[in-house]
Design a protein around this motif. Structure first.
Motif, short mmCIF file in Angstrom:
data_model
loop_
_atom_site.label_atom_id
_atom_site.label_comp_id
_atom_site.label_asym_id
_atom_site.label_seq_id
_atom_site.Cartn_x
_atom_site.Cartn_y
_atom_site.Cartn_z
N ASP A 71 0.87 -1.18 0.00
CA ASP A 71 0.00 0.00 0.00
C ASP A 71 0.90 1.22 0.00
N GLY A 72 0.66 2.15 -0.93
CA GLY A 72 1.45 3.37 -1.00
C GLY A 72 2.42 3.34 -2.15
N GLU A 73 3.20 4.41 -2.22
CA GLU A 73 4.20 4.56 -3.27
C GLU A 73 5.53 3.97 -2.81
N MET A 74 6.46 3.79 -3.75
CA MET A 74 7.74 3.17 -3.45
C MET A 74 8.49 3.88 -2.33
N ASP A 75 8.36 5.20 -2.21
CA ASP A 75 9.12 5.93 -1.20
C ASP A 75 8.52 5.85 0.21
N ASN A 76 7.30 5.34 0.33
CA ASN A 76 6.66 5.18 1.64
C ASN A 76 5.51 4.19 1.49
N CYS A 77 5.80 2.92 1.71
CA CYS A 77 4.77 1.90 1.53
C CYS A 77 4.78 0.92 2.69
N CYS A 78 3.67 0.21 2.84
CA CYS A 78 3.56 -0.74 3.94
C CYS A 78 2.70 -1.93 3.52
N ALA A 79 2.77 -2.98 4.32
CA ALA A 79 1.98 -4.18 4.05
C ALA A 79 1.77 -4.95 5.35
N TYR A 80 0.64 -5.63 5.43
CA TYR A 80 0.31 -6.49 6.56
C TYR A 80 0.36 -7.94 6.11
N GLY A 81 0.94 -8.79 6.93
CA GLY A 81 1.12 -10.19 6.58
C GLY A 81 -0.13 -11.03 6.65
N PHE A 82 -1.18 -10.57 7.32
CA PHE A 82 -2.36 -11.41 7.44
C PHE A 82 -3.17 -11.49 6.15
N ASN A 83 -2.95 -10.59 5.21
CA ASN A 83 -3.70 -10.64 3.96
C ASN A 83 -2.82 -10.53 2.72
N THR A 84 -1.51 -10.70 2.88
CA THR A 84 -0.58 -10.64 1.76
C THR A 84 0.48 -11.72 1.95
N LYS A 85 1.34 -11.87 0.94
CA LYS A 85 2.41 -12.87 1.03
C LYS A 85 3.71 -12.17 1.43
N MET A 86 4.12 -12.40 2.68
CA MET A 86 5.35 -11.82 3.21
C MET A 86 6.55 -12.72 2.90
N PHE A 87 7.73 -12.16 2.98
CA PHE A 87 8.97 -12.90 2.78
C PHE A 87 9.25 -13.88 3.92
N HIS A 88 8.60 -13.68 5.07
CA HIS A 88 8.78 -14.57 6.23
C HIS A 88 7.41 -14.74 6.91
N PRO A 89 7.07 -15.96 7.33
CA PRO A 89 5.73 -16.20 7.88
C PRO A 89 5.44 -15.50 9.21
N HIS A 90 6.45 -15.05 9.95
CA HIS A 90 6.20 -14.39 11.23
C HIS A 90 6.23 -12.87 11.16
N VAL A 91 6.32 -12.31 9.96
CA VAL A 91 6.26 -10.85 9.83
C VAL A 91 4.80 -10.44 9.76
N TYR A 92 4.38 -9.66 10.75
CA TYR A 92 3.01 -9.17 10.81
C TYR A 92 2.84 -7.90 9.97
N TYR A 93 3.83 -7.03 10.02
CA TYR A 93 3.74 -5.73 9.35
C TYR A 93 5.14 -5.31 8.89
N ILE A 94 5.17 -4.64 7.75
CA ILE A 94 6.44 -4.09 7.27
C ILE A 94 6.16 -2.74 6.61
N GLN A 95 7.03 -1.79 6.87
CA GLN A 95 6.95 -0.48 6.23
C GLN A 95 8.32 -0.19 5.61
N PHE A 96 8.31 0.33 4.40
CA PHE A 96 9.53 0.70 3.71
C PHE A 96 9.47 2.18 3.39
N GLN A 97 10.56 2.90 3.66
CA GLN A 97 10.62 4.32 3.35
C GLN A 97 11.96 4.69 2.74
N ILE A 98 11.90 5.60 1.79
CA ILE A 98 13.10 6.26 1.30
C ILE A 98 13.19 7.57 2.06
N LEU A 99 14.31 7.76 2.74
CA LEU A 99 14.46 8.94 3.61
C LEU A 99 15.04 10.12 2.87
#
Length: 99
Positions: A71-99
């Motif tokens: 969800d969001g643009e490449m410079d500030n996006c996030c995802a929840y593991g309960f409804n998407t495919k994460m890189f690891h099964p125990h990741v609940y949430y991840i946010q990526f930002q370009i600072l």
């Protein structure tokens, strides 16, 4: 580009956190990670941050493998593991930002 990851792990288990960090290091060895801490708004979860200097191409490749539905643009996006495919099964949430 300076980047930051915010990762929430779904268990209060330091070994799982280390497994997630190891998986991230395999995907992108440039990351440095903070120590984990209790996630303040979620029960029984831990969180940590990662920072790295990456090129645009490295960012695009990394985002493709970390999650399949950001969800969001490449410079500030996030995802929840309960409804998407994460890189690891125990990741609940991840946010990526370009600072």
């Amino acid at each position: 580009m300076n980047t930051r990851l915010h990762v929430v792990v779904d268990r209060e288990d330091e070994q799982i956190v280390q497994d997630v960090k190891n998986a991230l290091n395999l995907l992108c060895p440039a990351f440095s990670f903070s120590p984990s801490r209790e996630q303040p708004s979620l029960c029984h979860c831990l969180e940590f941050f990662g920072t790295a200097v990456l090129t645009e191409q490295e960012i695009e490749s990394l985002l493709d493998v970390l999650n399949n539905d950001w969800d969001g643009e490449m410079d500030n996006c996030c995802a929840y593991g309960f409804n998407t495919k994460m890189f690891h099964p125990h990741v609940y949430y991840i946010q990526f930002q370009i600072l």
